[in-house]
Write a protein that holds these residues in place. Structure first.
Motif, PDB file in Angstrom:
ATOM      1  N   ASP A 223      63.772 -41.472  44.085  1.00 37.10           N
ATOM      2  CA  ASP A 223      63.721 -40.298  42.875  1.00 37.10           C
ATOM      3  C   ASP A 223      62.586 -40.181  42.385  1.00 37.10           C
ATOM      4  OD1 ASP A 223      64.383 -38.820  40.365  1.00 37.10           O
ATOM      5  OD2 ASP A 223      66.557 -39.104  41.111  1.00 37.10           O
ATOM      6  N   PHE A 224      61.869 -39.143  42.130  1.00 35.54           N
ATOM      7  CA  PHE A 224      60.517 -38.947  41.613  1.00 35.54           C
ATOM      8  C   PHE A 224      60.623 -39.443  40.193  1.00 35.54           C
ATOM      9  CE2 PHE A 224      59.472 -35.980  44.976  1.00 35.54           C
ATOM     10  CZ  PHE A 224      58.086 -36.663  45.270  1.00 35.54           C
ATOM     11  N   GLY A 225      61.934 -39.103  39.564  1.00 32.46           N
ATOM     12  CA  GLY A 225      62.193 -39.580  38.222  1.00 32.46           C
ATOM     13  C   GLY A 225      62.138 -41.127  37.893  1.00 32.46           C
ATOM     14  N   ASP A 226      62.524 -41.850  39.006  1.00 30.77           N
ATOM     15  CA  ASP A 226      62.530 -43.414  38.944  1.00 30.77           C
ATOM     16  C   ASP A 226      61.073 -43.621  38.995  1.00 30.77           C
ATOM     17  OD1 ASP A 226      65.385 -43.349  38.627  1.00 30.77           O
ATOM     18  OD2 ASP A 226      65.593 -43.844  40.527  1.00 30.77           O
ATOM     19  N   LEU A 227      60.269 -43.090  39.900  1.00 28.77           N
ATOM     20  CA  LEU A 227      59.033 -43.462  40.113  1.00 28.77           C
ATOM     21  C   LEU A 227      58.304 -43.451  38.670  1.00 28.77           C
ATOM     22  CD1 LEU A 227      56.783 -44.722  41.870  1.00 28.77           C
ATOM     23  CD2 LEU A 227      56.562 -42.412  42.802  1.00 28.77           C
ATOM     24  N   LYS A 228      58.678 -42.032  38.112  1.00 26.81           N
ATOM     25  CA  LYS A 228      57.702 -41.667  36.981  1.00 26.81           C
ATOM     26  C   LYS A 228      58.050 -42.734  35.870  1.00 26.81           C
ATOM     27  CE  LYS A 228      57.813 -38.068  33.504  1.00 26.81           C
ATOM     28  NZ  LYS A 228      58.133 -36.883  33.312  1.00 26.81           N
ATOM     29  N   ARG A 229      58.850 -43.067  35.949  1.00 26.10           N
ATOM     30  CA  ARG A 229      59.716 -44.246  34.722  1.00 26.10           C
ATOM     31  C   ARG A 229      58.968 -45.339  34.849  1.00 26.10           C
ATOM     32  NH1 ARG A 229      62.876 -47.952  35.537  1.00 26.10           N
ATOM     33  NH2 ARG A 229      63.833 -47.031  37.324  1.00 26.10           N
ATOM     34  N   ILE A 230      58.949 -45.822  36.058  1.00 28.31           N
ATOM     35  CA  ILE A 230      58.084 -47.281  36.374  1.00 28.31           C
ATOM     36  C   ILE A 230      56.797 -47.103  35.865  1.00 28.31           C
ATOM     37  CG2 ILE A 230      57.240 -48.548  38.325  1.00 28.31           C
ATOM     38  CD1 ILE A 230      60.191 -48.032  39.619  1.00 28.31           C
ATOM     39  N   VAL A 231      56.014 -46.175  36.599  1.00 30.70           N
ATOM     40  CA  VAL A 231      54.598 -46.183  36.254  1.00 30.70           C
ATOM     41  C   VAL A 231      54.171 -45.673  34.810  1.00 30.70           C
ATOM     42  CG1 VAL A 231      52.498 -44.552  37.001  1.00 30.70           C
ATOM     43  CG2 VAL A 231      54.125 -45.212  38.615  1.00 30.70           C
ATOM     44  N   LYS A 232      55.312 -44.750  34.166  1.00 28.39           N
ATOM     45  CA  LYS A 232      54.959 -44.646  32.707  1.00 28.39           C
ATOM     46  C   LYS A 232      55.208 -46.002  31.899  1.00 28.39           C
ATOM     47  CE  LYS A 232      56.675 -41.093  30.500  1.00 28.39           C
ATOM     48  NZ  LYS A 232      55.423 -40.933  29.477  1.00 28.39           N
ATOM     49  N   THR A 233      56.107 -46.763  32.097  1.00 24.86           N
ATOM     50  CA  THR A 233      56.574 -47.973  31.422  1.00 24.86           C
ATOM     51  C   THR A 233      55.247 -48.809  31.672  1.00 24.86           C
ATOM     52  OG1 THR A 233      58.691 -47.373  31.451  1.00 24.86           O
ATOM     53  CG2 THR A 233      57.969 -49.580  31.083  1.00 24.86           C
ATOM     54  N   GLU A 234      54.613 -49.258  33.069  1.00 20.87           N
ATOM     55  CA  GLU A 234      53.995 -50.001  33.269  1.00 20.87           C
ATOM     56  C   GLU A 234      52.333 -49.600  33.085  1.00 20.87           C
ATOM     57  OE1 GLU A 234      54.893 -53.502  34.225  1.00 20.87           O
ATOM     58  OE2 GLU A 234      56.788 -52.500  33.676  1.00 20.87           O
ATOM     59  N   VAL A 235      52.064 -48.422  33.238  1.00 26.46           N
ATOM     60  CA  VAL A 235      50.710 -48.034  33.042  1.00 26.46           C
ATOM     61  C   VAL A 235      50.420 -47.108  31.868  1.00 26.46           C
ATOM     62  CG1 VAL A 235      48.766 -46.928  34.239  1.00 26.46           C
ATOM     63  CG2 VAL A 235      50.314 -48.324  35.748  1.00 26.46           C
ATOM     64  N   VAL A 236      51.033 -45.808  32.006  1.00 30.06           N
ATOM     65  CA  VAL A 236      50.628 -44.869  31.404  1.00 30.06           C
ATOM     66  C   VAL A 236      50.902 -44.823  29.811  1.00 30.06           C
ATOM     67  CG1 VAL A 236      51.056 -42.283  31.023  1.00 30.06           C
ATOM     68  CG2 VAL A 236      50.965 -43.212  33.351  1.00 30.06           C
ATOM     69  N   ASP A 237      52.049 -45.361  29.652  1.00 29.78           N
ATOM     70  CA  ASP A 237      52.400 -45.455  27.981  1.00 29.78           C
ATOM     71  C   ASP A 237      51.495 -46.721  27.509  1.00 29.78           C
ATOM     72  OD1 ASP A 237      54.292 -43.547  28.455  1.00 29.78           O
ATOM     73  OD2 ASP A 237      56.080 -44.933  28.475  1.00 29.78           O
ATOM     74  N   ILE A 238      51.062 -47.610  28.309  1.00 26.40           N
ATOM     75  CA  ILE A 238      50.152 -48.508  27.546  1.00 26.40           C
ATOM     76  C   ILE A 238      48.640 -48.091  27.703  1.00 26.40           C
ATOM     77  CG2 ILE A 238      49.205 -50.853  28.158  1.00 26.40           C
ATOM     78  CD1 ILE A 238      52.046 -51.450  29.707  1.00 26.40           C
ATOM     79  N   MET A 239      48.177 -47.231  28.691  1.00 22.32           N
ATOM     80  CA  MET A 239      46.911 -47.031  28.687  1.00 22.32           C
ATOM     81  C   MET A 239      46.519 -45.663  27.997  1.00 22.32           C
ATOM     82  SD  MET A 239      45.435 -49.331  30.218  1.00 22.32           S
ATOM     83  CE  MET A 239      45.350 -50.349  31.300  1.00 22.32           C
ATOM     84  N   ASP A 240      47.574 -44.714  27.735  1.00 25.74           N
ATOM     85  CA  ASP A 240      47.289 -43.502  27.161  1.00 25.74           C
ATOM     86  C   ASP A 240      46.957 -43.512  25.760  1.00 25.74           C
ATOM     87  OD1 ASP A 240      46.873 -40.634  27.695  1.00 25.74           O
ATOM     88  OD2 ASP A 240      49.064 -40.349  26.799  1.00 25.74           O
ATOM     89  N   HIS A 241      45.638 -43.008  25.894  1.00 27.47           N
ATOM     90  CA  HIS A 241      45.040 -42.931  24.257  1.00 27.47           C
ATOM     91  C   HIS A 241      44.782 -44.237  23.830  1.00 27.47           C
ATOM     92  CE1 HIS A 241      45.857 -38.699  24.726  1.00 27.47           C
ATOM     93  NE2 HIS A 241      44.947 -38.186  23.946  1.00 27.47           N
ATOM     94  N   ALA A 242      44.575 -45.198  24.578  1.00 29.36           N
ATOM     95  CA  ALA A 242      44.216 -46.687  24.172  1.00 29.36           C
ATOM     96  C   ALA A 242      42.685 -46.826  24.257  1.00 29.36           C
ATOM     97  CB  ALA A 242      45.170 -47.777  24.779  1.00 29.36           C
TER      98      ALA A 242
END
Length: 150
Positions: free
Chosen positions: A57-76
């Motif tokens: 599910d694209f939503g499941d992939l989004k959740r994984i990548v956001k948690t592991e990468v985007v939410d950590i890196m964005d505006h950091a």
């Protein structure tokens, strides 16, 4: 059943500095990164499964990548933990800024290898990370392929 590749693109803004570098990138500066994440697997065939026909599910992939990468890196601010900018990093952290200290030189090449490890370990065993493409600018990018790292 056929193997199918699914790709989702993510964007995030991150600043970094290259410790010991002999050019402008030794200074803290930022990029608008684009990350393409491609996984490979066989679509679910169980008609009773709400995700029948999907590799993931694209939503499941989004959740994984956001948690592991985007939410950590964005505006950091991403810095090598051995950087002489540690006092700056500590000051920024104490002022409420997001600073990520890593044990590698924060180049696109090292970032993408780090992302591959983090994303791979969160995927179901029947889905493999196939490739990543990290665009640092409109004309410069790094690519990671599972087949090159087997």
């Amino acid at each position: 059943m056929a193997k199918i590749r699914i790709t989702k693109q993510f964007t995030f803004e991150t600043a970094h500095a290259l410790y010991g570098y002999d050019g402008k990138c030794k200074n803290v500066h930022g990029h608008s990164y684009k990350l393409d994440v491609t996984v490979i697997g066989e679509p679910i065939t169980d008609m009773d499964n709400v995700k029948c026909g999907m590799v993931i599910d694209f939503g499941d992939l989004k959740r994984i990548v956001k948690t592991e990468v985007v939410d950590i890196m964005d505006h950091a601010i991403l810095l090598n933990k051995n950087t002489p900018h540690l006092k700056l990093a500590e000051h920024l952290k104490s002022s409420g800024h997001d600073v990520v200290l890593v044990d590698y030189q924060p180049t696109s090449e090292n970032m993408i290898a780090d992302f591959a490890k983090k994303i791979s370990r969160k995927l179901d065993k029947n889905i493999m990370l196939h490739s990543l493409k990290l665009r640092e600018t409109g004309t410069a990018f790094a690519e990671w392929y599972a087949s090159d790292n087997a």
